[in-house]
Write a protein that holds these residues in place. Structure first.
Motif, short mmCIF file in Angstrom:
data_model
loop_
_atom_site.label_atom_id
_atom_site.label_comp_id
_atom_site.label_asym_id
_atom_site.label_seq_id
_atom_site.Cartn_x
_atom_site.Cartn_y
_atom_site.Cartn_z
N PRO A 158 0.84 -1.20 0.00
CA PRO A 158 0.00 0.00 0.00
C PRO A 158 0.87 1.24 0.00
O PRO A 158 2.02 1.20 0.47
N ALA A 159 0.36 2.35 -0.51
CA ALA A 159 1.11 3.61 -0.57
C ALA A 159 2.54 3.35 -1.06
O ALA A 159 3.52 3.59 -0.35
N PRO A 160 2.69 2.85 -2.30
CA PRO A 160 4.00 2.37 -2.76
C PRO A 160 5.12 3.40 -2.75
O PRO A 160 6.27 3.05 -2.46
N LEU A 161 4.84 4.66 -3.05
CA LEU A 161 5.91 5.65 -3.05
C LEU A 161 6.48 5.84 -1.65
O LEU A 161 7.70 5.93 -1.46
N ALA A 162 5.60 5.88 -0.66
CA ALA A 162 6.06 6.06 0.71
C ALA A 162 6.73 4.80 1.24
O ALA A 162 7.72 4.87 2.00
N THR A 163 6.22 3.65 0.85
CA THR A 163 6.73 2.39 1.39
C THR A 163 8.02 1.95 0.74
O THR A 163 8.88 1.36 1.40
N GLY A 210 -2.72 -1.59 8.93
CA GLY A 210 -1.64 -0.84 9.56
C GLY A 210 -0.24 -1.35 9.29
O GLY A 210 0.74 -0.84 9.84
N SER A 211 -0.12 -2.37 8.43
CA SER A 211 1.21 -2.90 8.09
C SER A 211 1.81 -2.10 6.94
O SER A 211 1.11 -1.47 6.16
N ASP A 212 3.14 -2.16 6.82
CA ASP A 212 3.81 -1.53 5.69
C ASP A 212 3.60 -2.33 4.41
O ASP A 212 3.61 -1.78 3.31
N ALA A 213 3.42 -3.64 4.57
CA ALA A 213 3.17 -4.50 3.41
C ALA A 213 2.61 -5.82 3.91
O ALA A 213 2.67 -6.14 5.10
N LEU A 247 8.59 -27.23 6.51
CA LEU A 247 7.64 -26.76 5.51
C LEU A 247 7.68 -27.57 4.21
O LEU A 247 6.88 -27.31 3.30
N GLN A 248 8.56 -28.54 4.12
CA GLN A 248 8.76 -29.25 2.87
C GLN A 248 7.49 -29.90 2.34
O GLN A 248 7.22 -29.88 1.14
N GLN A 249 6.67 -30.47 3.23
CA GLN A 249 5.48 -31.22 2.79
C GLN A 249 4.18 -30.47 3.05
O GLN A 249 3.10 -31.03 2.84
N VAL A 250 4.24 -29.23 3.49
CA VAL A 250 3.03 -28.48 3.83
C VAL A 250 2.37 -27.95 2.56
O VAL A 250 3.04 -27.35 1.70
N VAL A 251 1.06 -28.13 2.44
CA VAL A 251 0.28 -27.62 1.31
C VAL A 251 -0.61 -26.50 1.83
O VAL A 251 -1.45 -26.72 2.71
N GLY A 252 -0.42 -25.30 1.31
CA GLY A 252 -1.25 -24.19 1.77
C GLY A 252 -0.57 -22.85 1.59
O GLY A 252 0.37 -22.72 0.79
N TRP A 253 -1.03 -21.88 2.34
CA TRP A 253 -0.53 -20.50 2.22
C TRP A 253 -0.11 -19.96 3.57
O TRP A 253 -0.74 -20.25 4.59
N ALA A 254 0.94 -19.15 3.56
CA ALA A 254 1.33 -18.38 4.74
C ALA A 254 0.95 -16.93 4.49
O ALA A 254 1.21 -16.39 3.41
N ALA A 255 0.29 -16.31 5.47
CA ALA A 255 -0.11 -14.90 5.37
C ALA A 255 0.68 -14.12 6.40
O ALA A 255 0.63 -14.40 7.60
N VAL A 256 1.44 -13.13 5.92
CA VAL A 256 2.38 -12.42 6.78
C VAL A 256 2.17 -10.91 6.70
O VAL A 256 2.08 -10.35 5.59
N ASP A 257 2.08 -10.26 7.85
CA ASP A 257 2.09 -8.80 7.92
C ASP A 257 3.52 -8.35 8.13
O ASP A 257 4.25 -8.90 8.97
N LEU A 258 3.93 -7.35 7.36
CA LEU A 258 5.31 -6.88 7.39
C LEU A 258 5.37 -5.44 7.88
O LEU A 258 4.67 -4.56 7.36
N ARG A 259 6.20 -5.21 8.87
CA ARG A 259 6.43 -3.85 9.37
C ARG A 259 7.92 -3.55 9.29
O ARG A 259 8.74 -4.36 9.73
#
Length: 269
Positions: free
Chosen positions: A49-54, A210-213, A238-250
């Protein structure tokens, strides 16, 4: 009696024309949904979000940017963002349009490597798009061939390989490979297959404000890419895990803080 009827008829005609013009104008500036263009085999999606600022905070966080910079197309993407910042600094309306549109950076497997795809729902008209042309290293003026066939070659930095640029359904698409652009356009026409991935939907909905990304990782498709970013022992579980990780980045000076959840259909014992 005739005059009131004529007056009402004229008012109806003028009103209809005004409504049509307003609708046409708003349609040209409405922001499209960038998630519709995400290819099915996507490994990693980074929502900015807000790519120029981030973006400046991204590049000043050395641990994170060093990992990104090795990915195909990221050097050209960085050059583009720096030039866009310079162009937008003197144009408040353009700056607002750019920072008001979230940017998606997608890494997808491509042969033995990965390709980079940028999906950007820029709500700007053709005149404003023409102003972005010099920053992208492409002719995007109203009379350019870009508006005729929807494709152009972009060279944000002459010292770096050229990028492929396209505009479809209100989305600006940029990639280091034409095949990746074509795949994104196909998703737009057919409807993104990720819309049927329940784990992906749950992962995306879990992302916090409220995360930076935000970062979404397809644990099956991203194995090879993650091994270039993480230590080998971090991948063992994580080698055999099927799915998605969702991460908030600050982002902090010289640090990147990650927090998130794992959405998996299986958890190896």
């Amino acid at each position: 009696m005739r005059r009131p009827l004529i007056a009402l008829l004229l008012l109806a005609i003028v009103g209809s024309i005004a409504w049509w013009l307003w609708e046409w104008s708003s349609d040209t500036l409405v922001k499209a949904d960038p998630w519709r263009a995400i290819p099915l085999n996507t490994a990693v999606i980074i929502e900015v979000p807000a790519p120029l600022a981030t973006w400046e905070r991204f590049t000043s966080t050395s641990q994170l940017w060093t990992a990104w910079d090795s990915a195909p197309g990221c050097a050209a993407l960085n050059a583009m963002m720096l030039r866009l910042r310079d162009v937008a600094d003197g144009d408040a309306a353009l700056h607002g349009a750019i920072d008001g549109s979230e940017l998606l950076v997608v890494f997808a497997p491509s042969g033995e490597d990965f390709s980079t795809l940028v999906v950007w729902p820029l709500a700007v008209d053709s005149k404003a798009m023409g102003k972005l042309g010099p920053a992208l290293g492409a002719d995007l003026g109203p009379l350019s061939s870009f508006w005729h066939d929807g494709h152009a070659t972009a060279t944000p930095d002459p010292s770096l390989p050229a990028m492929q640029l396209a505009f479809a359904d209100g989305l600006l698409l940029l990639s280091d490979r034409r095949a990746t652009i074509d795949d994104a356009v196909s998703q737009l026409k057919a409807g993104s297959a990720l819309a049927a991935d329940t784990l992906f939907i749950k992962a995306r909905r879990s992302l916090g404000a409220g995360s930076d990304a935000h970062v979404l990782v397809n644990l099956q498709c991203a194995q090879r890419l993650l091994t270039t970013w993480l230590r080998p022992e971090a991948m063992d579980e994580l080698q055999q895990v099927v799915g998605w990780a969702a991460v908030d980045l600050r982002l902090r000076p010289e640090a990147a803080l990650f927090s998130g959840l794992l959405f998996a259909s299986n958890v190896p014992k």
